[in-house]
Design a protein around this motif. Structure first.
Motif, short mmCIF file in Angstrom:
data_model
loop_
_atom_site.label_atom_id
_atom_site.label_comp_id
_atom_site.label_asym_id
_atom_site.label_seq_id
_atom_site.Cartn_x
_atom_site.Cartn_y
_atom_site.Cartn_z
N GLY A 1 1.87 -12.20 -3.11
CA GLY A 1 1.06 -12.01 -1.90
C GLY A 1 1.85 -11.52 -0.73
N GLN A 2 2.93 -10.72 -1.01
CA GLN A 2 3.80 -10.26 0.07
C GLN A 2 3.41 -8.88 0.54
N TRP B 1 -6.94 -2.67 -6.10
CA TRP B 1 -7.02 -4.12 -5.97
C TRP B 1 -5.84 -4.64 -5.14
N ILE B 2 -4.64 -4.12 -5.41
CA ILE B 2 -3.47 -4.52 -4.65
C ILE B 2 -3.62 -4.12 -3.18
N ARG B 3 -4.13 -2.93 -2.93
CA ARG B 3 -4.32 -2.49 -1.54
C ARG B 3 -5.33 -3.37 -0.81
N ARG B 4 -6.43 -3.70 -1.49
CA ARG B 4 -7.44 -4.57 -0.86
C ARG B 4 -6.86 -5.94 -0.55
N ASN B 5 -6.09 -6.48 -1.47
CA ASN B 5 -5.51 -7.80 -1.25
C ASN B 5 -4.51 -7.81 -0.11
N LYS C 1 -5.93 3.31 -15.40
CA LYS C 1 -6.21 1.90 -15.08
C LYS C 1 -5.54 1.49 -13.77
N GLU C 2 -4.32 1.98 -13.55
CA GLU C 2 -3.64 1.66 -12.30
C GLU C 2 -4.33 2.32 -11.12
N GLU C 3 -4.68 3.58 -11.26
CA GLU C 3 -5.25 4.33 -10.13
C GLU C 3 -6.66 3.90 -9.78
N MET C 4 -7.43 3.50 -10.78
CA MET C 4 -8.83 3.17 -10.53
C MET C 4 -9.07 1.68 -10.31
N MET C 5 -8.17 0.83 -10.84
CA MET C 5 -8.42 -0.61 -10.75
C MET C 5 -7.28 -1.37 -10.08
N LEU C 6 -6.08 -1.35 -10.70
CA LEU C 6 -5.02 -2.24 -10.24
C LEU C 6 -4.52 -1.89 -8.85
N THR D 1 0.83 -1.21 0.00
CA THR D 1 0.00 0.00 0.00
C THR D 1 0.86 1.25 0.00
N GLU D 2 1.90 1.27 0.83
CA GLU D 2 2.81 2.42 0.86
C GLU D 2 3.51 2.62 -0.47
#
Length: 234
Positions: free
Chosen positions: A229-230, A142-146, A134-139, A75-76
């Motif tokens: 998944g790190q 998604w990474i932050r949620r995961n 696409k990165e800001e709205m989706m990818l 996230t950071e």
């Protein structure tokens, strides 16, 4: 593993300040980051001992206060990329477009490459702005949620396709940057160039440098760790 058998991407992951050395020798550590230092130097006909000497000198003078992306959570890292590199591009791409318009109008008749440069940059800007959206709205969300909810195999496998698409778009952006450099003979200012022309070439050179940092962080840190998944890299 010795430095010359490491990939360019690995060298910069270990010490981001090394990117300045690789930039100096025009060694591509972002899209071309999977090449080993030895192979990259061989292709460029560079003396590997000279490059290694500068890498070691860089390591000895490393500024410990520099941000260390390897210690960031996903996230950071995503936040850093958005707040640093995306923010820069959102401001700089329109500015460079405006400069190009002015320079083409003033110098297009006697500097043949300008019309082609303008066309290439226009496509580059459109593609990159779509890419960032696409990165800001989706990818990235998604990474932050995961990361917030530990990823299952299904979660991480679902990231593989969009990440592969982003990496392909990075390759295309890298190709465009190479064309900018080739057309301008390495951003060399023509004789009697006006201040706007000089500002344009300086801006393009800075854009290239920032894009290399940007793509490196995504291709060699954010994306591999998201797929694995790190969180914080140990």
């Amino acid at each position: 593993m010795t430095e010359w058998t490491k990939t360019l991407g690995e060298l910069v992951v270990e010490n981001p300040a090394r990117s300045r050395v690789l930039e100096k020798f025009e060694l591509d550590y972002c899209c071309g980051g999977k090449a080993t230092l030895r192979d990259a130097c061989t292709r460029k006909e560079l003396c590997i001992e000279t490059v290694l000497s500068e890498i070691h000198a860089c390591d000895q003078s490393k500024n410990q206060s520099e941000l260390d992306p390897t210690k960031m959570t996903l996230t950071e890292l995503a936040n850093h990329i958005e707040q640093t590199h995306h923010a820069y591009l959102h401001t700089e791409l329109p500015r460079l477009s405006n400069l190009l318009d002015k320079v083409v109008t003033a110098h297009g008749n006697h500097v043949p490459y300008l019309t082609e440069l303008q066309a290439l940059f226009t496509d580059f800007r459109v593609d990159l702005e779509h890419h960032m959206a696409k990165e800001e709205m989706m990818l990235f969300p998604w990474i932050r949620r995961n990361e917030a909810a530990p990823s299952t195999e299904a979660h991480t496998s679902s990231l593989a396709e969009p990440i592969a698409a982003m990496e392909a778009e990075h390759e295309a952006a890298g190709d465009a940057l190479e064309q900018f450099r080739a057309l301008t003979s390495g951003y060399i200012t023509p004789p009697q160039a006006c201040g706007t022309f000089r500002a344009l070439l300086d801006g393009l050179a800075t854009l290239e440098w920032d894009m290399h940092q940007h793509v490196h962080l995504e291709n060699h840190l954010l994306f591999p760790r998201a797929l694995a998944g790190q969180g914080v890299k140990s």
